[in-house]
Design a protein around this motif. Sequence first.
Motif, PDB file in Angstrom:
ATOM      1  N   ASP A  69     -34.454  -6.465  -0.918  1.00 41.52           N
ATOM      2  CA  ASP A  69     -35.236  -7.150   0.170  1.00 41.52           C
ATOM      3  C   ASP A  69     -36.046  -6.724   1.032  1.00 41.52           C
ATOM      4  N   VAL A  70     -35.822  -5.135   1.196  1.00 39.83           N
ATOM      5  CA  VAL A  70     -36.422  -4.207   2.201  1.00 39.83           C
ATOM      6  C   VAL A  70     -37.488  -3.786   1.269  1.00 39.83           C
ATOM      7  N   THR A  71     -38.928  -4.238   1.732  1.00 37.82           N
ATOM      8  CA  THR A  71     -40.097  -3.927   1.075  1.00 37.82           C
ATOM      9  C   THR A  71     -40.224  -2.409   0.843  1.00 37.82           C
ATOM     10  N   SER A  72     -39.947  -1.325   1.927  1.00 39.37           N
ATOM     11  CA  SER A  72     -40.321  -0.050   1.938  1.00 39.37           C
ATOM     12  C   SER A  72     -39.295   0.334   0.751  1.00 39.37           C
ATOM     13  N   ILE A  73     -37.796   0.031   0.806  1.00 39.82           N
ATOM     14  CA  ILE A  73     -37.278   0.637   0.038  1.00 39.82           C
ATOM     15  C   ILE A  73     -37.745   0.374  -1.622  1.00 39.82           C
ATOM     16  N   ARG A  74     -37.852  -1.187  -1.740  1.00 42.17           N
ATOM     17  CA  ARG A  74     -38.395  -1.494  -3.157  1.00 42.17           C
ATOM     18  C   ARG A  74     -39.529  -1.026  -3.616  1.00 42.17           C
ATOM     19  N   ALA A  86     -25.983   0.851   0.351  1.00 38.60           N
ATOM     20  CA  ALA A  86     -25.688   1.666   1.242  1.00 38.60           C
ATOM     21  C   ALA A  86     -24.308   2.028   1.453  1.00 38.60           C
ATOM     22  N   HIS A  87     -23.405   1.443   0.538  1.00 39.98           N
ATOM     23  CA  HIS A  87     -21.923   1.547   0.898  1.00 39.98           C
ATOM     24  C   HIS A  87     -21.294   2.268  -0.248  1.00 39.98           C
ATOM     25  N   ASP A  88     -20.210   3.080  -0.394  1.00 40.56           N
ATOM     26  CA  ASP A  88     -19.575   3.400  -1.307  1.00 40.56           C
ATOM     27  C   ASP A  88     -17.870   3.155  -1.140  1.00 40.56           C
ATOM     28  N   GLU A  89     -17.462   2.101  -0.456  1.00 33.73           N
ATOM     29  CA  GLU A  89     -16.124   1.710  -0.366  1.00 33.73           C
ATOM     30  C   GLU A  89     -15.553   1.478  -1.440  1.00 33.73           C
ATOM     31  N   ALA A  90     -14.482   1.809  -1.897  1.00 31.81           N
ATOM     32  CA  ALA A  90     -13.521   1.482  -3.117  1.00 31.81           C
ATOM     33  C   ALA A  90     -13.563  -0.115  -3.245  1.00 31.81           C
ATOM     34  N   MET A  91     -13.610  -0.934  -2.346  1.00 31.78           N
ATOM     35  CA  MET A  91     -13.519  -2.253  -2.458  1.00 31.78           C
ATOM     36  C   MET A  91     -14.760  -2.895  -3.275  1.00 31.78           C
ATOM     37  N   ILE A  92     -15.884  -2.351  -2.880  1.00 30.06           N
ATOM     38  CA  ILE A  92     -17.058  -2.782  -3.207  1.00 30.06           C
ATOM     39  C   ILE A  92     -17.377  -2.460  -4.783  1.00 30.06           C
ATOM     40  N   VAL A  93     -16.969  -1.004  -4.953  1.00 33.84           N
ATOM     41  CA  VAL A  93     -17.014  -0.482  -6.375  1.00 33.84           C
ATOM     42  C   VAL A  93     -16.308  -1.686  -7.132  1.00 33.84           C
ATOM     43  N   LYS A 153     -27.763   4.497  -1.837  1.00 31.79           N
ATOM     44  CA  LYS A 153     -28.997   4.883  -0.901  1.00 31.79           C
ATOM     45  C   LYS A 153     -28.744   5.683  -0.082  1.00 31.79           C
ATOM     46  N   PRO A 154     -29.569   6.662   0.332  1.00 31.59           N
ATOM     47  CA  PRO A 154     -31.203   6.512  -0.348  1.00 31.59           C
ATOM     48  C   PRO A 154     -31.070   6.940  -1.749  1.00 31.59           C
ATOM     49  N   VAL A 155     -31.906   6.669  -2.735  1.00 29.89           N
ATOM     50  CA  VAL A 155     -31.670   6.838  -3.950  1.00 29.89           C
ATOM     51  C   VAL A 155     -32.420   8.188  -4.013  1.00 29.89           C
ATOM     52  N   MET A 156     -31.929   9.007  -4.898  1.00 27.11           N
ATOM     53  CA  MET A 156     -32.150  10.428  -5.168  1.00 27.11           C
ATOM     54  C   MET A 156     -32.843  10.409  -6.308  1.00 27.11           C
ATOM     55  N   PRO A 157     -34.160  10.732  -6.354  1.00 24.81           N
ATOM     56  CA  PRO A 157     -34.887  10.781  -7.584  1.00 24.81           C
ATOM     57  C   PRO A 157     -34.530  11.551  -8.797  1.00 24.81           C
TER      58      PRO A 157
END
Length: 149
Positions: free
Chosen positions: A16-21, A93-100, A114-118
């Motif tokens: 949803d964030v245009t610059s990130i997309r 932007a999160h790497d918490e165990a519960m989200i994973v 994020k930020p996405v590394m090329p």
Amino acid sequence: MPKKPLSGLTMLVVEDVTSIRSLVVKLLERQGCDDVSEAADSETAWHHLKRRKFDAILLDYELQSDDGVSIAWRIRGDDGLINQNVPIILLTAHDEAMIVEAAGKAGVDAYLVKPVMPDRLGQRILNAIKHRQDAVGLPPGGTEVDWKN
């Protein structure tokens, strides 16, 4: 000239964030992906997912209208969807165990913080495609991807 790792792939970027997309789309194009669809919300993403087949989807975890894990559940649960088994890479932007853990239960194949590394993007996508094919017992698709990573 060396082959670009994502050459021949069709991708959907849901962010949803245009610059990130825009950044993610540019990174995909630099790695050879010249067929990228974009969605800023779950409704637009669903529109794309019902109408054309994708090799993979990059799906933001936090959308204004929905969250990526819910969308992944919806994709995996729709037996009539042509993209039911599309490889899903969760952007977060999160790497918490519960989200994973929640993402894994929803059928997400990989995640990128994020930020996405090329340098990680292309390989993570290829790994997610391989993971999904192994998970559902599908042969490699009609792409020119080298599956011998």
